[in-house]
Design a protein around this motif. Structure first.
Motif, short mmCIF file in Angstrom:
data_model
loop_
_atom_site.label_atom_id
_atom_site.label_comp_id
_atom_site.label_asym_id
_atom_site.label_seq_id
_atom_site.Cartn_x
_atom_site.Cartn_y
_atom_site.Cartn_z
N THR A 219 12.15 -4.26 29.58
CA THR A 219 12.72 -4.42 28.14
C THR A 219 13.41 -6.05 28.26
O THR A 219 14.29 -5.94 27.16
CB THR A 219 14.11 -3.40 27.80
OG1 THR A 219 14.99 -3.59 28.95
CG2 THR A 219 13.48 -2.16 27.97
N LEU A 222 13.91 -7.43 24.56
CA LEU A 222 15.06 -7.28 23.79
C LEU A 222 16.12 -8.12 23.76
O LEU A 222 16.31 -8.79 24.62
CB LEU A 222 15.45 -5.88 24.24
CG LEU A 222 14.36 -4.56 24.14
CD1 LEU A 222 15.07 -3.36 24.53
CD2 LEU A 222 13.48 -4.69 22.73
N LYS A 228 16.94 -0.14 25.07
CA LYS A 228 15.60 0.55 24.99
C LYS A 228 15.93 1.76 24.10
O LYS A 228 15.10 2.27 23.17
CB LYS A 228 15.04 0.87 26.33
CG LYS A 228 13.72 1.57 25.97
CD LYS A 228 13.06 1.73 27.33
CE LYS A 228 11.51 2.36 27.16
NZ LYS A 228 11.59 3.57 26.53
#
Length: 501
Positions: A219, A222, A228
């Motif tokens: 992730t 992000l 997530k």
């Protein structure tokens, strides 16, 4: 060192990555390349790298390092020199990027690319390789996200303040070698959080740390404060979404026919500028409103941007439209266009055809229509004269200003111009898909003015425009929403249009 401007010794493969990004197995070879760079500015498409430092960590300790200044082949701005201390004369004899590209590939090959705010460093290096015709691809890991996950609750996760909070020495701030070394020490500390001690020695990373590490690699694209789980929970339907900062303030409003897909696209795109990195790092929460279809999503997004004026929305923030474009017949039968205040209408007692933000925008709008539809500047109040307009003198006006062209011929082109920025029908309702089964959306336009939209169930019965008007929530009419509706109506939509002309 021998210079080669065509290739830099990576063989014939167009991908400078060795193993693909999914080949790295944490259980087999825990190798990490902790990277920091300095640049001539904050935009990868136009700025260049001036320094790079790489520390190699094998999952237990730092085992190697690489550092060099790089000649960016362009002047270093004064404010960058003030920040980093790197001057033009320091990099004049330094290698150019293509001369060290092979070493960078070899130092990072088969390793996870680690950095503090990893998108900045990774995007710059990808762009440098792309300029050489090669694709640089690595798994990435952001120590901002990793620090938030393993050391929650700290007052700040910027590198300088984070190092101060946990007593990491940072002697060469804003130099690649100093920042990379501090990030490497930080990474080492994060790996050893919660490690059990066996026979006086730290054993392998705890199960929790290992799982967090794997998750953060997956992730890394992000924003640091977004999990997530938050992204996984997003709906894949039309609507409007909001990005909030840590204080809960809305900093961006967007729309999509697939909320989850669009937000993931936001996070996956390469870093373009310092502002885009700040934007991403400021996202601390995501909320959304389901809208049912594209048109209503577009209209609601526009209204919300004007209402909230979020920090990172540039388009459609203007909420005041004081100047109108008007049309009227003069005493000679010519259909004239003019502009003036929406409230006072410059003594013209009529509703504006379209509203714009100010007189400057209105004049520019009319000049565009004059050029495109061969209208007369004088009859559009853009050229004050008792005789012929300037365009007639240069043979670009057909002479309506002096009666040479008939009103019938001239007015046809005026109608075409008006048609280009007005609706096909005067009063109509657009009935579209709702937010759930058994529901429909309704968008109402009356006498050329957008009134708003709402939702009704399948049992709703309407016999007149008044019935639809009672079913909607009122929103302001303006140039932006009229453009949205016109473009939508001219596209390939499947909505039902009920005409009340």
């Amino acid at each position: 060192m021998k210079r080669n401007t065509n290739k830099f010794g990576l063989g014939d493969s167009p991908v400078a990555n060795g193993k693909g990004p999914d080949d790295h197995d944490l259980n087999q070879s825990n190798l990490y390349a902790i990277v920091d760079i300095e640049t001539t500015g904050g935009q990868p498409h136009q700025d260049k790298i001036t320094e790079i430092a790489i520390f190699i960590h094998d999952g237990e300790k730092i085992v190697d390092k690489y550092h060099t200044l790089i000649n960016p082949e362009k002047p270093i701005p004064f404010f960058i020199t003030q920040l980093t201390g790197i001057k033009d004369d320091m990099v004049q004899e330094a290698p150019k990027f293509y001369e060290v590209a092979k070493e960078i590939v070899e130092f990072t090959e088969g390793k996870v690319f680690v950095a503090h705010n990893v998108r900045f460093d990774y995007s710059f290096i990808k762009k440098e390789f792309a300029d050489l015709g090669f694709t640089f691809q690595r798994k990435t890991l952001c120590t901002v996200r990793l620090s938030r996950a393993l050391m929650p609750g700290l007052p700040s996760y910027s590198l300088g303040k984070l190092c101060k909070s946990i007593d990491i020495p940072l002697s060469q701030r804003h130099r690649a070698i100093g920042d990379a070394e501090a990030t490497a020490i930080l990474f080492d500390k994060l790996l050893k959080i919660n490690r059990p001690v066996v026979d006086g020695n730290m054993n392998m990373a705890s199960e929790h740390t290992t799982q967090v590490l794997k998750q953060e690699i997956k992730t890394s694209l992000l924003p640091p404060a977004i999990s997530k789980e938050q992204v996984d929970a997003l709906p894949m339907v039309p609507g409007v979404y909001y990005f909030h900062n840590e204080a809960g303030e809305v900093i961006y409003v967007g729309k999509s026919i697939n909320i989850k897909k669009r937000i993931i696209q936001h996070f996956n795109i390469d870093y373009k500028s310092r502002k885009s990195l700040d934007f991403k790092n400021n996202i601390a929460d995501i909320t959304y409103e389901l809208m049912g279809n594209e048109l209503v999503s577009l209209l609601f997004e526009s209204a919300e941007i004007k209402r909230m004026k979020p920090q990172y929305n540039r388009q459609q923030r203007r909420s005041v439209f004081n100047t109108g474009i008007f049309s009227y017949l003069d005493e000679n039968g010519y259909k004239r266009l003019t502009f003036g205040s929406v409230n006072k209408a410059d003594n013209i007692s009529m509703t504006p055809i379209i509203a714009l933000s100010n007189h400057y925008k209105a004049k520019g709008f009319l000049f565009h229509k004059v050029a495109k539809y061969n209208l007369c500047q004088k009859l559009c109040d853009l050229y004050k004269t008792y005789g012929a307009c300037f365009d007639y003198q240069v043979h670009q006006c057909s002479g309506a200003c002096i009666g040479k062209e008939s009103p019938e011929e001239y007015n046809k082109r005026v109608e075409e111009a008006i048609e280009s920025f007005t609706f096909e029908h005067n009063s109509f309702v657009i009935v579209g898909k709702g937010r759930e089964p058994g529901e429909r959306s309704v968008v109402v336009v009356e006498h050329g003015t957008y009134l708003g939209f709402g939702f009704v169930d399948d049992t709703f019965s309407a016999n007149s425009m008044e019935d639809f008007k009672e079913a909607i929530k009122r929103y302001n009419d303006n140039k932006d929403v009229q453009q949205i509706i016109r473009n939508y109506m001219r596209g390939k939509h499947k909505d039902k249009v009920l005409v009340f002309d």
